[in-house]
Design an enzyme around this catalytic site. Sequence first.
Site, PDB file in Angstrom:
ATOM      1  N   ASP A 145       0.938  -1.077  -0.185  1.00 58.70           N
ATOM      2  CA  ASP A 145      -0.202  -0.080  -0.085  1.00 58.70           C
ATOM      3  C   ASP A 145       0.859   1.270   0.002  1.00 58.70           C
ATOM      4  O   ASP A 145       0.468   2.501  -0.310  1.00 58.70           O
ATOM      5  CB  ASP A 145      -0.893   0.138   1.189  1.00 58.70           C
ATOM      6  CG  ASP A 145      -2.094  -0.937   1.074  1.00 58.70           C
ATOM      7  OD1 ASP A 145      -2.371  -1.496  -0.133  1.00 58.70           O
ATOM      8  OD2 ASP A 145      -2.662  -1.024   2.154  1.00 58.70           O
ATOM      9  N   ARG A 181     -18.565  -2.124 -23.014  1.00 60.13           N
ATOM     10  CA  ARG A 181     -19.219  -2.082 -21.581  1.00 60.13           C
ATOM     11  C   ARG A 181     -18.256  -1.466 -20.460  1.00 60.13           C
ATOM     12  O   ARG A 181     -17.048  -1.095 -20.614  1.00 60.13           O
ATOM     13  CB  ARG A 181     -19.317  -3.674 -20.985  1.00 60.13           C
ATOM     14  CG  ARG A 181     -18.120  -4.343 -21.097  1.00 60.13           C
ATOM     15  CD  ARG A 181     -18.131  -5.704 -20.210  1.00 60.13           C
ATOM     16  NE  ARG A 181     -19.101  -6.579 -20.894  1.00 60.13           N
ATOM     17  CZ  ARG A 181     -18.937  -7.731 -21.398  1.00 60.13           C
ATOM     18  NH1 ARG A 181     -17.776  -8.242 -21.347  1.00 60.13           N
ATOM     19  NH2 ARG A 181     -19.993  -8.598 -21.752  1.00 60.13           N
ATOM     20  N   MET A 191      -5.942  -3.199  -4.267  1.00 56.24           N
ATOM     21  CA  MET A 191      -5.789  -3.015  -2.882  1.00 56.24           C
ATOM     22  C   MET A 191      -5.727  -1.703  -2.541  1.00 56.24           C
ATOM     23  O   MET A 191      -5.254  -0.734  -3.350  1.00 56.24           O
ATOM     24  CB  MET A 191      -4.748  -3.923  -2.500  1.00 56.24           C
ATOM     25  CG  MET A 191      -5.146  -5.511  -2.399  1.00 56.24           C
ATOM     26  SD  MET A 191      -3.870  -6.445  -1.809  1.00 56.24           S
ATOM     27  CE  MET A 191      -4.638  -8.138  -1.698  1.00 56.24           C
ATOM     28  N   ARG A 244     -19.187  -4.555 -15.669  1.00 47.56           N
ATOM     29  CA  ARG A 244     -18.630  -5.912 -15.300  1.00 47.56           C
ATOM     30  C   ARG A 244     -17.584  -5.554 -14.120  1.00 47.56           C
ATOM     31  O   ARG A 244     -16.949  -4.358 -14.148  1.00 47.56           O
ATOM     32  CB  ARG A 244     -18.031  -6.767 -16.106  1.00 47.56           C
ATOM     33  CG  ARG A 244     -19.047  -7.172 -17.198  1.00 47.56           C
ATOM     34  CD  ARG A 244     -19.890  -8.217 -16.522  1.00 47.56           C
ATOM     35  NE  ARG A 244     -20.870  -8.574 -17.549  1.00 47.56           N
ATOM     36  CZ  ARG A 244     -20.797  -9.747 -18.151  1.00 47.56           C
ATOM     37  NH1 ARG A 244     -19.716 -10.351 -18.434  1.00 47.56           N
ATOM     38  NH2 ARG A 244     -21.720 -10.186 -19.349  1.00 47.56           N
ATOM     39  N   HIS A 279      -5.440 -10.990  -4.187  1.00 48.57           N
ATOM     40  CA  HIS A 279      -3.905 -11.036  -3.739  1.00 48.57           C
ATOM     41  C   HIS A 279      -2.907 -11.168  -4.833  1.00 48.57           C
ATOM     42  O   HIS A 279      -1.876 -11.330  -4.683  1.00 48.57           O
ATOM     43  CB  HIS A 279      -3.929 -12.705  -3.093  1.00 48.57           C
ATOM     44  CG  HIS A 279      -4.933 -12.439  -1.738  1.00 48.57           C
ATOM     45  ND1 HIS A 279      -6.171 -12.492  -1.584  1.00 48.57           N
ATOM     46  CD2 HIS A 279      -4.419 -12.197  -0.667  1.00 48.57           C
ATOM     47  CE1 HIS A 279      -6.420 -12.233  -0.422  1.00 48.57           C
ATOM     48  NE2 HIS A 279      -5.392 -12.142   0.448  1.00 48.57           N
ATOM     49  N   ARG A 290      -0.007  -9.103  -4.879  1.00 49.10           N
ATOM     50  CA  ARG A 290       1.121  -8.948  -3.937  1.00 49.10           C
ATOM     51  C   ARG A 290       1.823 -10.500  -4.125  1.00 49.10           C
ATOM     52  O   ARG A 290       2.583 -10.902  -3.294  1.00 49.10           O
ATOM     53  CB  ARG A 290       0.440  -8.883  -2.569  1.00 49.10           C
ATOM     54  CG  ARG A 290      -0.170  -9.824  -1.902  1.00 49.10           C
ATOM     55  CD  ARG A 290      -0.528  -9.320  -0.346  1.00 49.10           C
ATOM     56  NE  ARG A 290      -1.236 -10.367   0.328  1.00 49.10           N
ATOM     57  CZ  ARG A 290      -1.925 -10.136   1.537  1.00 49.10           C
ATOM     58  NH1 ARG A 290      -2.144  -8.899   1.668  1.00 49.10           N
ATOM     59  NH2 ARG A 290      -2.487 -11.085   1.969  1.00 49.10           N
TER      60      ARG A 290
END
Length: 342
Positions: free
Chosen positions: A128, A163, A170, A266, A272, A275
């Site tokens: 982060d 679309r 994250m 969508r 995960h 990372r």
Amino acid sequence: MRVGVLTGGGDCPGLNAVIRAVVRKGVQEYGHEFIGFRDGWRGPLEGRSVRLDIRAVRGILPRGGTVLGSSRTNPLKEEDGIRRIKDTLARQRIGALITIGGEDTLGVAAKLSGEYGVPCVGVPKTIDNDLSATDYTFGFDTAVGIATEAIDRLHTTAESHMRVLVVEVMGRHAGWIALHSGLAGGANVILVPEQPFDVEQVCAWVTSRFRASYAPIVVVAEGALPRDGDLVLKDGSLDSFGHVRLSGVGEWLAKEIERRTGKEARTTVLGHVQRGGTPSAFDRWLATRFGLHAVDAVHEGDFGTMVALRGTDIVRVPLAEATARLKTVDPALYAEAGVFFG
């Protein structure tokens, strides 16, 4: 000296590079011995460890994850947690502990070092990039690269079907991954936790994009929230540090966009995958330098500190300062991206 090493919190590309650098320099230049504690703070709590020597760290530089394992165990909430850790360190004759982790892991290290006399040196790790005492944390560059590649790929499928594609990345409290990958990937809307968003404005940007005959990509951090709403949670559970499990804002937003604009929407949740896997060259470089300087701090007895990147220099800062506040996206920096919205 015998030195303990542990990796705590979420796994992150570059953890093994730190371990390798610590052991290589510590053994070759200082003659130290190293003990790796398994699964974060659970290792010293339960006395679970493995010997780390040069042979043990050979070949781990490009590997993702951590060879020591990790967990979100909070020893401050375990019965007699501090005493158990101190007993383990004494029993295994550990003279210092290198803790590699983010806000929570380093927060425990700061308390152990400052209040209980456990000699700790911290290494900052979080994809982060939200630790204020360092310019960058390793893992962030890899996560941004993975997210950017995903956005690049999603542009073509969005345009093929005309679309809306909402990409959830994250970022619990800080939107650095969303901002960097969104800008690099040419997203048409970027939503971050620092700036509550107006759903109607998002829909207006989406509609504007369709008028120009392009399909919009919306990048949203998992911790972003609507101006008049609450966080979207995966469920109501908490981890041992009291954090709720986030995930769901992307799906919620896609449904709102579809309901309000009539355009098909969508969601892609990267989760995960951001990372996992091989660390980028930058993350290997940064993690290696952090490891080299962390073992220097141990050898010099400079405990209660964390290594940090300032410009191109690796410096040491007090652990308490490193975890005092989060580094969040500056409003002016976020405003720069606004020219590309819609």
